[in-house]
Each structure stands twice: as structure tokens, then as C-alpha cells.
Design a protein around this motif. Structure first.
Motif, short mmCIF file in Angstrom:
data_model
loop_
_atom_site.label_atom_id
_atom_site.label_comp_id
_atom_site.label_asym_id
_atom_site.label_seq_id
_atom_site.Cartn_x
_atom_site.Cartn_y
_atom_site.Cartn_z
N GLY A 1 0.82 -1.21 0.00
CA GLY A 1 0.00 0.00 0.00
C GLY A 1 0.85 1.25 0.00
N LEU A 2 1.93 1.25 0.76
CA LEU A 2 2.85 2.39 0.77
C LEU A 2 3.44 2.63 -0.60
N SER A 3 3.86 1.56 -1.29
CA SER A 3 4.43 1.69 -2.63
C SER A 3 3.43 2.33 -3.59
N LEU A 4 2.17 1.88 -3.54
CA LEU A 4 1.15 2.42 -4.43
C LEU A 4 0.83 3.87 -4.09
N ALA A 5 0.79 4.19 -2.80
CA ALA A 5 0.52 5.57 -2.39
C ALA A 5 1.65 6.51 -2.81
N LEU A 6 2.88 6.05 -2.67
CA LEU A 6 4.02 6.86 -3.10
C LEU A 6 4.00 7.08 -4.60
N HIS A 7 3.61 6.04 -5.34
CA HIS A 7 3.51 6.19 -6.80
C HIS A 7 2.46 7.24 -7.17
N MET A 8 1.33 7.25 -6.46
CA MET A 8 0.31 8.26 -6.71
C MET A 8 0.85 9.66 -6.42
N ALA A 9 1.59 9.79 -5.32
CA ALA A 9 2.16 11.09 -4.96
C ALA A 9 3.20 11.54 -5.99
N GLU A 10 4.01 10.60 -6.46
CA GLU A 10 5.01 10.95 -7.47
C GLU A 10 4.34 11.44 -8.75
N THR A 11 3.25 10.79 -9.13
CA THR A 11 2.50 11.22 -10.31
C THR A 11 1.86 12.59 -10.09
N ALA B 1 -4.77 2.80 1.44
CA ALA B 1 -5.91 2.81 0.53
C ALA B 1 -6.62 4.16 0.56
N LEU B 2 -6.77 4.73 1.75
CA LEU B 2 -7.41 6.05 1.89
C LEU B 2 -6.59 7.12 1.17
N THR B 3 -5.28 7.05 1.30
CA THR B 3 -4.40 8.03 0.64
C THR B 3 -4.54 7.96 -0.88
N ILE B 4 -4.49 6.76 -1.40
CA ILE B 4 -4.61 6.58 -2.86
C ILE B 4 -5.97 7.06 -3.34
N ALA B 5 -7.03 6.69 -2.60
CA ALA B 5 -8.38 7.09 -2.97
C ALA B 5 -8.52 8.61 -2.97
N THR B 6 -7.90 9.26 -2.00
CA THR B 6 -8.01 10.72 -1.91
C THR B 6 -7.27 11.40 -3.06
N PHE B 7 -6.11 10.87 -3.43
CA PHE B 7 -5.41 11.41 -4.61
C PHE B 7 -6.26 11.24 -5.86
N VAL C 1 -10.99 0.97 -0.90
CA VAL C 1 -10.61 0.08 -2.00
C VAL C 1 -11.76 -0.07 -2.98
N GLY C 2 -12.99 -0.13 -2.45
CA GLY C 2 -14.16 -0.21 -3.32
C GLY C 2 -14.26 0.98 -4.26
N PHE C 3 -13.94 2.17 -3.75
CA PHE C 3 -13.92 3.38 -4.58
C PHE C 3 -12.93 3.23 -5.73
N LEU C 4 -11.72 2.77 -5.43
CA LEU C 4 -10.70 2.60 -6.47
C LEU C 4 -11.10 1.54 -7.48
N ALA C 5 -11.68 0.44 -7.00
CA ALA C 5 -12.11 -0.63 -7.90
C ALA C 5 -13.26 -0.16 -8.79
N TRP C 6 -14.20 0.57 -8.21
CA TRP C 6 -15.35 1.04 -8.98
C TRP C 6 -14.91 1.99 -10.09
N LEU C 7 -13.92 2.82 -9.82
CA LEU C 7 -13.40 3.72 -10.86
C LEU C 7 -12.84 2.91 -12.03
N GLN C 8 -12.18 1.81 -11.73
CA GLN C 8 -11.66 0.96 -12.81
C GLN C 8 -12.79 0.33 -13.61
#
Length: 325
Positions: free
Chosen positions: A29-39, A273-279, A217-224
Motif C-alpha cells: 500500500g505504501l508503494s502504491l501511495a508513493l507512486h500516486m504522490a510521485e504522479t 488505501a485512503l491516501t490513494i483514494a483521496t489522490f 478500495v471499493g472506490f478505487l475498484a469502482w473507478l476501474q
């Protein structure tokens, strides 16, 4: 020398907990959140890649040790499978694989497809096995229920995040439908237990953070699944995650007084998951307030994971982790 009177090293292996896979989920989760922040901020993709390699190394070590435990101490593994809380952590193995596959997508899509497929197959089997264990084998009491029971449902909802980009459309819908239905059922059971029965024991109190994970996570999946549209259902899922975050923050003061246990790793993946969803919400809505909120969540996530790594290291040195309860 019998299986019950081995050397100390073997004895420690016998008590290696399945909950260690929660460390992999947190790091992924940290790796994915950092990737979102980098983007989001245009940072070089360094921190997320370091976190990904750390995640893969952690998974390799924990999985190897648990396989060794399974070969030497079948009764101990059976005991964890029969435990009303620890049984829910077995799908953390398959969730870890699917999260690693998601983190691999930008740089290793071919390998990601294979890793996701293995993880999805394992998730399907573990979901059926855990639910069958809940329904048919023994009676459970309300005090056996905890937010950790959300983990099998969360695993199903994780699947579409990488499954859709990899082309597994129908499978992603199947996993999403299964996960969301069981989330609603389990949410009712968990809230009933939290409100009308005895408080969670101290070691399980950090698992309250898992309440955040299913809607985030449901929010992120639904967007996909819906092509990335910020529709009303997406907003409901996102703000449900925000509401549960507020509830957990109010309860968090009780965490500080507790001695460290591996259950504290339950804080990491939900915050990720919350961090990624908020980004994602910030990008789709164009809201700078949500960008700032995501940055706050990211800072909290980094501090949480850094603290957990340090405290887990101390516990390992003191031989406090692989001990009987």
C-alpha cells in the motif's frame, strides 16, 4: 526429540503468525501511495520503486518461512486456520500478491499479469474456504467477530484495480460483486458486535482501522470498472471511507496505551488505501483541498509505516513476535 520439544529456533518457527502477511499489505500500500504522490507532484519514481522491492523481499521472506512452518508444524497451521480471528488473515497472502501485481503494472506489466493471476486464483479459493469455515464448521460467538473479518472481502474488491488494466474484465466484476456483497453483510455483523457487545480486546483494537479499507478500495475498484467516472456511487464510497476514518481517529487515542503487537500493522494498508483514494478523488474532481488532504494522509502513512517497521524490528530482536499467545 518430538515436534513439541524442538530447539528454540524451531519453536519460534512454530509460532510464526499468519498475521505477518499484514506487513506485506502495508508495504505494498505504501508503494502504491508513493507512486500516486510521485504522479501528482511530478516527483521522480524512486521512493515507490524502493518500497516495491522492499515489499517483494518481505513477501518472499514471510512466505518462505510460513511454507517451512506448514511443512514442519501442520498442527500449528491448523490451529491458526481454526482461530476465529487469525483465519481471516489467510487471504492476506493472496491480497499481497494482487497488490504487488498492481504496483508492478507501470514497469513490469508482463510479470504483473502472472502475479495477479496467481493471486486471484488463491483469493477465490481462500474466499470460499474462509466463508465455508464461517458457515459450516463451528458456532461463532459475537466476541469472535472483529474488523479483521473484512479482510477476505477486501481481497475480492482489490482484484479489479489491476484486473481491469490487465484485461480480466469479467473476473474483475465477479470479484467486485462478491466482495461488496460480503462487505455489507460483514459490516452489519461487525457494527452489531462493536455496539452491543464487549469492547474489542486491546490486541485487536488497532483492527478498527480495517473499517476504512473496504469503501476506500471499493472506490478505487469502482473507478476501474466504470471507466474512471466520478459518479454518485463513487462519491458515496469515498465519503464512507472518510466517515470511517473520522470514527477511527476518535478511537485512536486508545491505541497509544497498548503494548506493541503485529495487529498494529492493521493501521497501514487502510491508511494507504485512503491516501490513494483521496489522490484519485482530487484528480477527478479538480479539488485542491483534496490534494492537500491526500498529502496529509500520505505523511501520516509514511510515519505509521516507518514506526511499524522500527517497532517490528525491535520486537524481532527481543524475540517477541514468534511467541505462543
Amino acid at each position: 526429540m518430538t515436534a513439541e520439544t524442538e530447539t528454540p529456533a524451531k519453536g519460534s518457527l512454530k509460532h510464526l503468525p499468519i498475521t505477518l502477511f499484514a506487513t506485506v499489505m502495508g508495504l505494498a500500500g505504501l508503494s502504491l501511495a508513493l507512486h500516486m504522490a510521485e504522479t501528482q507532484f511530478g516527483w521522480p519514481p524512486l521512493a515507490s520503486r524502493v518500497a516495491l522491492w522492499l515489499t517483494m523481499a518481505d513477501f518472499a521472506v514471510v512466505a518462505a518461512l510460513y511454507v517451512l512452518k506448514s511443512l514442519r508444524f501442520q498442527a500449528a497451521v491448523a490451529g491458526e486456520w481454526g482461530h476465529p480471528v487469525r483465519m481471516a488473515f489467510f487471504p492476506a497472502i493472496s491480497i499481497s500478491l494482487m497488490l504487488i501485481a498492481t504496483a508492478m503494472l507501470p514497469t513490469m506489466p508482463g510479470i504483473a499479469s502472472w502475479v495477479w493471476s496467481i493471486g486471484a486464483l488463491a483469493q477465490a479459493g481462500l474466499t470460499l474456504a474462509v466463508i465455508s469455515g464461517w458457515i459450516g464448521r463451528r458456532p461463532f460467538q459475537p466476541m469472535h467477530i472483529s474488523p479483521a473479518w473484512f479482510i477476505p472481502a477486501v481481497g475480492n474488491v482489490v482484484a479489479p484495480i489491476a484486473g481491469i488494466p490487465l484485461g480480466f474484465v469479467e473476473l474483475s466484476w465477479l470479484f467486485f460483486a462478491t466482495g461488496m456483497v460480503f462487505w455489507i453483510v460483514l459490516l452489519t455483523l461487525v457494527m452489531n458486535r462493536l455496539i452491543f457487545h464487549d469492547p474489542l480486546p486491546g490486541r485487536l483494537l488497532p483492527t478498527l482501522a480495517i473499517l476504512i479499507a473496504p469503501p476506500a478500495v471499493g472506490f478505487l475498484a469502482w473507478l476501474q470498472l466504470n471507466g474512471g467516472a466520478l459518479d454518485p456511487f463513487a462519491r458515496v464510497l469515498f465519503y464512507t471511507a472518510i466517515t470511517f476514518t473520522a470514527i477511527v481517529v476518535v478511537q485512536a487515542r486508545g491505541f497509544v496505551k497498548l503494548p506493541f503487537a503485529l495487529s498494529f500493522w492493521a493501521l497501514s494498508f487502510p491508511v494507504a488505501a485512503l491516501t490513494i483514494a483521496t489522490f484519485r478523488y482530487a484528480n477527478l474532481s479538480g479539488s485542491q483541498a483534496h490534494v492537500a488532504l491526500a498529502a496529509v494522509f500520505l505523511a501520516a502513512l509514511v510515519l505509521i509505516v516507518a514506526g511499524l517497521i522500527a517497532r517490528t524490528g525491535v520486537a524481532a530482536v527481543r524475540d517477541e513476535i514468534c511467541q505462543p499467545e
